[in-house]
Design an enzyme around this catalytic site. Sequence first.
Site, PDB file in Angstrom:
ATOM      1  N   PHE A   1       0.829  -1.205   0.000  1.00 44.12           N
ATOM      2  CA  PHE A   1       0.000   0.000   0.000  1.00 44.12           C
ATOM      3  C   PHE A   1       0.872   1.266   0.000  1.00 44.12           C
ATOM      4  CE2 PHE A   1      -1.911   2.926   3.298  1.00 44.12           C
ATOM      5  CZ  PHE A   1      -2.617   3.698   2.389  1.00 44.12           C
TER       6      PHE A   1
ATOM      7  N   ASP B   1       9.735  -7.300  -3.383  1.00 43.80           N
ATOM      8  CA  ASP B   1       8.503  -7.624  -2.650  1.00 43.80           C
ATOM      9  C   ASP B   1       8.198  -9.109  -2.829  1.00 43.80           C
ATOM     10  OD1 ASP B   1       5.618  -7.649  -1.799  1.00 43.80           O
ATOM     11  OD2 ASP B   1       5.955  -5.489  -1.733  1.00 43.80           O
TER      12      ASP B   1
ATOM     13  N   GLY C   1       1.259  -7.428  -0.377  1.00 43.60           N
ATOM     14  CA  GLY C   1       1.241  -6.494  -1.509  1.00 43.60           C
ATOM     15  C   GLY C   1       0.709  -7.195  -2.749  1.00 43.60           C
TER      16      GLY C   1
ATOM     17  N   TYR D   1       4.724  -6.927  17.347  1.00 41.49           N
ATOM     18  CA  TYR D   1       4.942  -5.975  16.251  1.00 41.49           C
ATOM     19  C   TYR D   1       5.655  -4.725  16.773  1.00 41.49           C
ATOM     20  CZ  TYR D   1       3.605  -2.819  12.370  1.00 41.49           C
ATOM     21  OH  TYR D   1       3.608  -1.918  11.326  1.00 41.49           O
TER      22      TYR D   1
HETATM   23  P1  NAD Z   1       1.588  -3.535   3.123  1.00 43.76           P
HETATM   24  O1  NAD Z   1       1.293  -4.873   3.719  1.00 43.76           O
HETATM   25  O2  NAD Z   1       0.719  -3.080   2.027  1.00 43.76           O
HETATM   26  O3  NAD Z   1       3.109  -3.441   2.670  1.00 43.76           O
HETATM   27  C1  NAD Z   1       4.099  -4.332   3.108  1.00 43.76           C
HETATM   28  C2  NAD Z   1       4.749  -4.905   1.869  1.00 43.76           C
HETATM   29  O4  NAD Z   1       5.840  -5.742   2.273  1.00 43.76           O
HETATM   30  C3  NAD Z   1       3.797  -5.788   1.063  1.00 43.76           C
HETATM   31  O5  NAD Z   1       3.875  -5.459  -0.305  1.00 43.76           O
HETATM   32  C4  NAD Z   1       4.298  -7.199   1.313  1.00 43.76           C
HETATM   33  O6  NAD Z   1       4.018  -8.069   0.241  1.00 43.76           O
HETATM   34  C5  NAD Z   1       5.770  -6.937   1.525  1.00 43.76           C
HETATM   35  N1  NAD Z   1       6.439  -7.981   2.313  1.00 43.76           N
HETATM   36  C6  NAD Z   1       6.000  -8.546   3.467  1.00 43.76           C
HETATM   37  N2  NAD Z   1       6.891  -9.457   3.894  1.00 43.76           N
HETATM   38  C7  NAD Z   1       7.903  -9.460   2.991  1.00 43.76           C
HETATM   39  C8  NAD Z   1       9.106 -10.189   2.872  1.00 43.76           C
HETATM   40  N3  NAD Z   1       9.452 -11.122   3.792  1.00 43.76           N
HETATM   41  N4  NAD Z   1       9.913  -9.943   1.805  1.00 43.76           N
HETATM   42  C9  NAD Z   1       9.568  -9.020   0.866  1.00 43.76           C
HETATM   43  N5  NAD Z   1       8.431  -8.290   0.925  1.00 43.76           N
HETATM   44  C10 NAD Z   1       7.617  -8.518   1.975  1.00 43.76           C
HETATM   45  O7  NAD Z   1       1.553  -2.506   4.341  1.00 43.76           O
HETATM   46  P2  NAD Z   1       1.821  -0.945   4.382  1.00 43.76           P
HETATM   47  O8  NAD Z   1       0.721  -0.390   5.172  1.00 43.76           O
HETATM   48  O9  NAD Z   1       2.108  -0.434   3.027  1.00 43.76           O
HETATM   49  O10 NAD Z   1       3.140  -0.889   5.288  1.00 43.76           O
HETATM   50  C11 NAD Z   1       4.415  -0.486   4.785  1.00 43.76           C
HETATM   51  C12 NAD Z   1       5.350  -0.268   5.973  1.00 43.76           C
HETATM   52  O11 NAD Z   1       4.839   0.785   6.789  1.00 43.76           O
HETATM   53  C13 NAD Z   1       5.541  -1.467   6.877  1.00 43.76           C
HETATM   54  O12 NAD Z   1       6.871  -1.518   7.328  1.00 43.76           O
HETATM   55  C14 NAD Z   1       4.618  -1.166   8.059  1.00 43.76           C
HETATM   56  O13 NAD Z   1       5.047  -1.811   9.238  1.00 43.76           O
HETATM   57  C15 NAD Z   1       4.727   0.341   8.141  1.00 43.76           C
HETATM   58  N6  NAD Z   1       3.570   0.959   8.777  1.00 43.76           N
HETATM   59  C16 NAD Z   1       2.397   1.140   8.109  1.00 43.76           C
HETATM   60  C17 NAD Z   1       1.346   1.778   8.735  1.00 43.76           C
HETATM   61  C18 NAD Z   1       0.027   2.047   8.053  1.00 43.76           C
HETATM   62  O14 NAD Z   1      -0.786   2.753   8.628  1.00 43.76           O
HETATM   63  N7  NAD Z   1      -0.236   1.551   6.850  1.00 43.76           N
HETATM   64  C19 NAD Z   1       1.466   2.220  10.063  1.00 43.76           C
HETATM   65  C20 NAD Z   1       2.662   1.997  10.724  1.00 43.76           C
HETATM   66  C21 NAD Z   1       3.716   1.399  10.061  1.00 43.76           C
END
Ligand code: NAD
Length: 323
Positions: free
Chosen positions: A11, A32, A37, A149
Amino acid sequence: MSVLITGGAGFIGSHLVDHLLAETDHQVVVLDDFSTGSASNLAHLDTDRLETVDGDVRNGSLVADLVADADAVYHLAAAVGVKTIVENPLESMRTNLEGTENVLEAAASDVTPTFIASSSEVYGKSEAVPFAEEDDRVYGSTTSPRWGYATAKAADEFLALGFHNERDLPVVVGRYFNIVGPRQTGQYGMVIPTFVEQALAGDDLTVYGDGTQTRSFTHVEDAVSITHDLLTTSDAHDDVFNVGAPGPTSINDLAKRVIELTGSDSDITHIPFEEAYDEDFEEPDEREPDVSKLRDVLGQSPTADLDWILRDVIDERTDEVID
Ligand code: NAD
């Protein structure tokens, strides 16, 4: 210049890809594993400036090869969302710890500037809102998987700052606060896409707990713009920043506003947290960022505009938004 984005099919990551392709002339490489994702998040991009690698951040040699070719790294790949963490605690911890260490170790070899995505979860159940970066963290027991987490993200921050202190790596940590917008899926327990999908389907909006808990929501376009600015501003390096918009909303008010904007006939149902997760589950009451440090260094912070977020999320799922 070439930039590596881990988690770039996710995202926030896919919006960061959009932002970098639009605002810079960089080559962008996405790593990724498509676990949460999706290729569809990047499908609108038809450019030879984007390369996508299907692989795992826990694969140290793959990460080392990709980081070696990069001039900057944004590390966003992680096991994300309370539901994912509660249901898969072991895999989540491994991804969030090993993946970050691999990225930092590889980046340290060539002193490649690196952004590490952290989370407002690191504040745990602290009640000292708004949260400032140097505030204490307050966590529950290790027997409650929800805190895994927060613990992993805090450990990532220690690793990042350690790589700076001992290996001179230029690094910046961004603590995201409830980032929301188009492409976010409700599948992993995220509240806004879940409410919008429930409202559009005419189903009850399921509020966990009594709904008086508040959150500060930030549009993903603001979040990725700040993310880019943090890594390209050397004064921001070797430090930790809240990335969020002040201006909290209660989950009850959020549910009501979603119903208003979708013009839905849905009702609101409250479900105890223990029923939604498990009996050990703990949910902090308030989450709001103090953005003074961000403003001091970047001269800006995200805007709190819930209707902008909701309209964009609703718009993505329907042609009709009610004023
Ligand atoms: P998301 O799940 O859409 O993005 C995470 C991405 O990482 C995905 O595309 C997933 O396929 C990929 N991924 C997961 N494990 C993997 C691995 N082992 N190897 C390669 N790729 C891998 O979530 P997001 O909301 O886009 O989050 C992105 C980052 O922001 C993360 O680190 C998350 O902890 C952090 N975050 C997001 C939020 C939020 O509100 N969305 C809040 C706090 C922190």
